[in-house]
Scaffold this motif. Structure first.
Motif, short mmCIF file in Angstrom:
data_model
loop_
_atom_site.label_atom_id
_atom_site.label_comp_id
_atom_site.label_asym_id
_atom_site.label_seq_id
_atom_site.Cartn_x
_atom_site.Cartn_y
_atom_site.Cartn_z
N GLY A 109 -6.18 2.15 -19.89
CA GLY A 109 -4.99 2.42 -19.10
C GLY A 109 -3.75 1.79 -19.71
N THR A 110 -3.88 0.55 -20.17
CA THR A 110 -2.77 -0.13 -20.82
C THR A 110 -2.47 0.52 -22.16
OG1 THR A 110 -3.47 -2.16 -19.73
CG2 THR A 110 -1.91 -2.38 -21.53
N ARG A 111 -3.50 0.98 -22.86
CA ARG A 111 -3.31 1.67 -24.14
C ARG A 111 -2.47 2.93 -23.92
NH1 ARG A 111 -8.38 2.14 -26.08
NH2 ARG A 111 -8.04 0.50 -27.59
N GLN A 112 -2.77 3.67 -22.87
CA GLN A 112 -2.02 4.90 -22.57
C GLN A 112 -0.57 4.56 -22.25
OE1 GLN A 112 -3.70 7.78 -22.89
NE2 GLN A 112 -1.84 8.96 -22.58
N LEU A 113 -0.35 3.47 -21.53
CA LEU A 113 1.00 3.05 -21.16
C LEU A 113 1.81 2.66 -22.38
CD1 LEU A 113 2.66 2.54 -18.60
CD2 LEU A 113 1.87 0.19 -18.68
N LEU A 114 1.21 1.90 -23.30
CA LEU A 114 1.90 1.50 -24.53
C LEU A 114 2.15 2.70 -25.43
CD1 LEU A 114 0.09 -1.86 -25.33
CD2 LEU A 114 2.31 -1.53 -24.27
N ALA A 115 1.26 3.69 -25.38
CA ALA A 115 1.46 4.91 -26.15
C ALA A 115 2.63 5.72 -25.58
CB ALA A 115 0.19 5.75 -26.17
N LEU A 116 2.75 5.76 -24.24
CA LEU A 116 3.88 6.45 -23.61
C LEU A 116 5.21 5.81 -24.01
CD1 LEU A 116 2.69 7.14 -19.96
CD2 LEU A 116 3.38 8.82 -21.65
N ALA A 123 6.09 1.43 -12.97
CA ALA A 123 6.15 1.90 -11.59
C ALA A 123 5.94 3.40 -11.56
CB ALA A 123 7.48 1.53 -10.96
N PRO A 124 4.71 3.85 -11.23
CA PRO A 124 4.50 5.30 -11.09
C PRO A 124 4.96 5.75 -9.72
CG PRO A 124 2.43 4.14 -10.77
CD PRO A 124 3.48 3.10 -11.07
N LYS A 125 6.07 6.42 -9.66
CA LYS A 125 6.61 6.88 -8.37
C LYS A 125 5.91 8.18 -8.00
CE LYS A 125 10.20 3.97 -8.88
NZ LYS A 125 11.48 3.59 -8.50
N ALA A 126 4.99 8.11 -7.08
CA ALA A 126 4.16 9.27 -6.73
C ALA A 126 4.98 10.37 -6.06
CB ALA A 126 3.03 8.84 -5.82
N ARG A 127 5.94 9.98 -5.23
CA ARG A 127 6.69 10.99 -4.49
C ARG A 127 7.64 11.78 -5.39
NH1 ARG A 127 7.39 6.58 -0.24
NH2 ARG A 127 5.54 6.88 1.05
N SER A 128 8.30 11.11 -6.32
CA SER A 128 9.25 11.81 -7.19
C SER A 128 8.64 12.22 -8.52
CB SER A 128 10.47 10.91 -7.44
OG SER A 128 10.06 9.73 -8.10
N ASN A 129 7.38 11.85 -8.75
CA ASN A 129 6.65 12.22 -9.96
C ASN A 129 7.34 11.69 -11.22
OD1 ASN A 129 4.47 13.24 -11.24
ND2 ASN A 129 5.21 15.34 -11.34
N VAL A 130 7.83 10.44 -11.14
CA VAL A 130 8.52 9.80 -12.26
C VAL A 130 7.76 8.54 -12.63
CG1 VAL A 130 10.65 8.63 -12.95
CG2 VAL A 130 10.76 10.68 -11.57
N LYS A 131 7.62 8.28 -13.93
CA LYS A 131 6.98 7.05 -14.39
C LYS A 131 8.06 6.16 -14.98
CE LYS A 131 2.62 9.24 -15.46
NZ LYS A 131 1.64 9.55 -16.49
N GLU A 132 8.27 5.01 -14.37
CA GLU A 132 9.30 4.08 -14.84
C GLU A 132 8.62 2.95 -15.60
OE1 GLU A 132 12.22 0.87 -12.78
OE2 GLU A 132 12.10 2.84 -11.83
N ILE A 133 8.93 2.84 -16.87
CA ILE A 133 8.32 1.81 -17.72
C ILE A 133 9.42 0.90 -18.23
CG2 ILE A 133 6.95 1.35 -19.77
CD1 ILE A 133 5.88 4.19 -19.54
N LYS A 187 0.84 -1.19 0.00
CA LYS A 187 0.00 0.00 0.00
C LYS A 187 0.88 1.25 0.00
CE LYS A 187 -3.58 2.02 2.88
NZ LYS A 187 -4.36 1.81 4.11
N GLY A 188 0.61 2.14 -0.93
CA GLY A 188 1.40 3.36 -1.03
C GLY A 188 2.63 3.23 -1.91
N ARG A 189 3.00 1.99 -2.27
CA ARG A 189 4.17 1.77 -3.13
C ARG A 189 3.81 0.77 -4.23
NH1 ARG A 189 9.39 0.68 0.30
NH2 ARG A 189 10.33 1.43 -1.61
N ARG A 190 2.70 1.02 -4.90
CA ARG A 190 2.22 0.12 -5.93
C ARG A 190 3.07 0.19 -7.19
NH1 ARG A 190 -1.08 -2.93 -3.22
NH2 ARG A 190 -2.92 -1.95 -2.38
N PHE A 191 3.18 -0.95 -7.86
CA PHE A 191 3.66 -0.96 -9.22
C PHE A 191 2.88 -2.04 -9.95
CE2 PHE A 191 6.39 -4.03 -7.20
CZ PHE A 191 6.62 -5.01 -8.15
N PHE A 192 3.00 -2.05 -11.25
CA PHE A 192 2.15 -2.91 -12.06
C PHE A 192 3.00 -3.79 -12.97
CE2 PHE A 192 -0.01 1.00 -11.12
CZ PHE A 192 -1.23 0.58 -10.64
#
Length: 141
Positions: free
Chosen positions: A92-99, A62-72, A34-39
Motif C-alpha cells: 500500500g505504501t509502495r503504491q502511494l510512493l509510486a503515485l 487523505a483519500p476523500k471518498a466523497r469527492s473521489n480525490v486523493k490528497e498526498i 470513522k468515515g473520514r480517515r486519513f493516513f
C-alpha cells in the motif's frame, strides 16, 4: 575546569533506530474519525506498533471518498533519505510512493487474485492491437 569546545557542539540530528527494534520501515498510521480517515506516512522501527511511536512524520495521505480525490502531501527530501537508508515498506505504501513519483510504478499483482486472468488479458490486448493496426493502415492519408 574548562571543557573543550568540541564537546559543547550539538551533533547533527539523525533519527534513532535500534537494531533491537528491527530495520526501519515506512508505514501508514491511521488517523481521523470513522468515515473520514486519513493516513500519516511515518518512518519507524519494524517492531513498533502500527499506530505507536515513530521516528519521523514523512507526510500524509487523505483519500476523500466523497469527492473521489486523493490528497498526498510528502516531505520528498526525507522520504528519499529513508529510501536511501534502505527502509522497507508494504504494498500500500509502495503504491502511494509510486503515485507521488518517488519510485517506479510496481507491476500488477499476480497470484490467487488474478489466477487465470493473465492469459485472457493477453488475448484482449492482442485483439486491441490488431484492431488498432488495421484501423491505422486502412484510413486514407
Amino acid at each position: 575546569m574548562f571543557r573543550s569546545s568540541c564537546l559543547l557542539v550539538r551533533k547533527m540530528f539523525l533519527p534513532f533506530y535500534s537494531k533491537e527494534g528491527g530495520p526501519p520501515r515506512i508505514r501508514q498510521q491511521v488517523v481521523g474519525t470513522k468515515g473520514r480517515r486519513f493516513f500519516k506516512l511515518v518512518a519507524c522501527n519494524q517492531k513498533d506498533k502500527q499506530n505507536g511511536k515513530h521516528m519521523e512524520v514523512l507526510g500524509s495521505y487523505a483519500p476523500k471518498a466523497r469527492s473521489n480525490v486523493k490528497e498526498i502531501r510528502l516531505r520528498f527530501s526525507r522520504v528519499k533519505f529513508w529510501l536511501g537508508v534502505g527502509a522497507a515498506f508494504n504494498p500500500g505504501t509502495r503504491q502511494l510512493l509510486a503515485l507521488a513519483g518517488l519510485i517506479p510504478t510496481p507491476p500488477p499483482l499476480f497470484g490467487w487474485r488474478t489466477k487465470g486472468h493473465y492469459n485472457d488479458l493477453q488475448e484482449v490486448l492482442e485483439k486491441r492491437q490488431a484492431v488498432h493496426e488495421a484501423w491505422v493502415w486502412a484510413r486514407p492519408l
